[in-house]
Scaffold this motif. Sequence first.
Motif, PDB file in Angstrom:
ATOM      1  N   ALA A  90       0.728  -1.242  -0.081  1.00 33.86           N
ATOM      2  CA  ALA A  90       0.084  -0.103  -0.052  1.00 33.86           C
ATOM      3  C   ALA A  90       0.818   1.251  -0.081  1.00 33.86           C
ATOM      4  N   THR A  94      -2.496   5.056  -2.042  1.00 34.36           N
ATOM      5  CA  THR A  94      -3.457   3.815  -1.981  1.00 34.36           C
ATOM      6  C   THR A  94      -4.686   3.980  -1.346  1.00 34.36           C
ATOM      7  N   THR A 148      -5.114   2.525  -7.587  1.00 37.78           N
ATOM      8  CA  THR A 148      -4.121   1.871  -6.586  1.00 37.78           C
ATOM      9  C   THR A 148      -5.036   1.671  -5.308  1.00 37.78           C
ATOM     10  N   ASP A 271      -4.528  -6.580  -4.690  1.00 41.54           N
ATOM     11  CA  ASP A 271      -5.346  -5.685  -5.168  1.00 41.54           C
ATOM     12  C   ASP A 271      -6.636  -6.094  -5.587  1.00 41.54           C
ATOM     13  N   PRO A 279       2.714  -1.794  -7.644  1.00 36.98           N
ATOM     14  CA  PRO A 279       2.233  -0.487  -7.006  1.00 36.98           C
ATOM     15  C   PRO A 279       2.870   0.808  -7.879  1.00 36.98           C
TER      16      PRO A 279
END
Length: 285
Positions: A90, A94, A148, A271, A279
């Motif tokens: 994260a 995010t 994200t 995710d 990421p």
Amino acid sequence: MLVVVAVPAEAEAVLRGLGGVPRRVPLPGGALDRVAHPSGATVDVLAGGVGPGAAAAAAATALTALTALAGDRYDLVVSAGIAGGFAPWAPVGTTVVAGAIVAADLGAETPEGFADVTELGFGTVRHTPAPATVALVAEALRAAGVDTLATGAVLTVSTVTGSAGRAAALAARHPDAVAEAMEGFGVAEAAARHGVPAFELRTVSNPVGPRDRSAWRIGEALGALERAFAALPYPALALPALDPQALPAPTPQAPAAEPQADGQPQSPRADPPGPLREPKEAGRG
């Protein structure tokens, strides 16, 4: 819906996302802002204070007041705000939907190491939001262009992590953790005592680890929080408490953890719903 945040800046971001004109509603010891959402849902936003104790007290006050003063009850309680994110799951910016809400430091130090209150036989340290709610929220955010996104455990701590060593210890003890905040477990405890479902929604302002204020992106996280609350499917979020069959089937989640070569479980953090993603670059000072 009752949304509980820690501080006014978070409440303002949530209210911007909701739109409409908030109406101030007094509570014992404070007040909340009530918004009539364009969807027809009523959303109350409460800045309850920092930490699990303040959050639990504020949430319980609002839950009790609605029943006692209006003869009504909430369909859902949400703990929301900004948070620290565990790398690489994260990064800054995010949006995190909690698959579990965990009290990470509620327990005792023993000669063998930390033991949480569940291990000690004194209660629970984990609340699990309805999987249908988690899937519904994640899919709505993705449909709104939130690119994200992470799901996993959000840890509630009373002391924010400020070292690489503590970050590593928390990640080892909670391999499904994606973020760290200070209020979620208190809000979830209050909701559970009132028989109301709860979930947690966070946006990441900084990495969990060494305390480096130059790496914090609070404005970016508050902007992400505003966008998240603009995208939530408010009428549908009341359905899990009423009729789980009325919700769409959740998209399949990431695969279960598989052992690695060193014998340690591989984290299922990902995710979902949808494929794993790299990421995006996070701002670091």
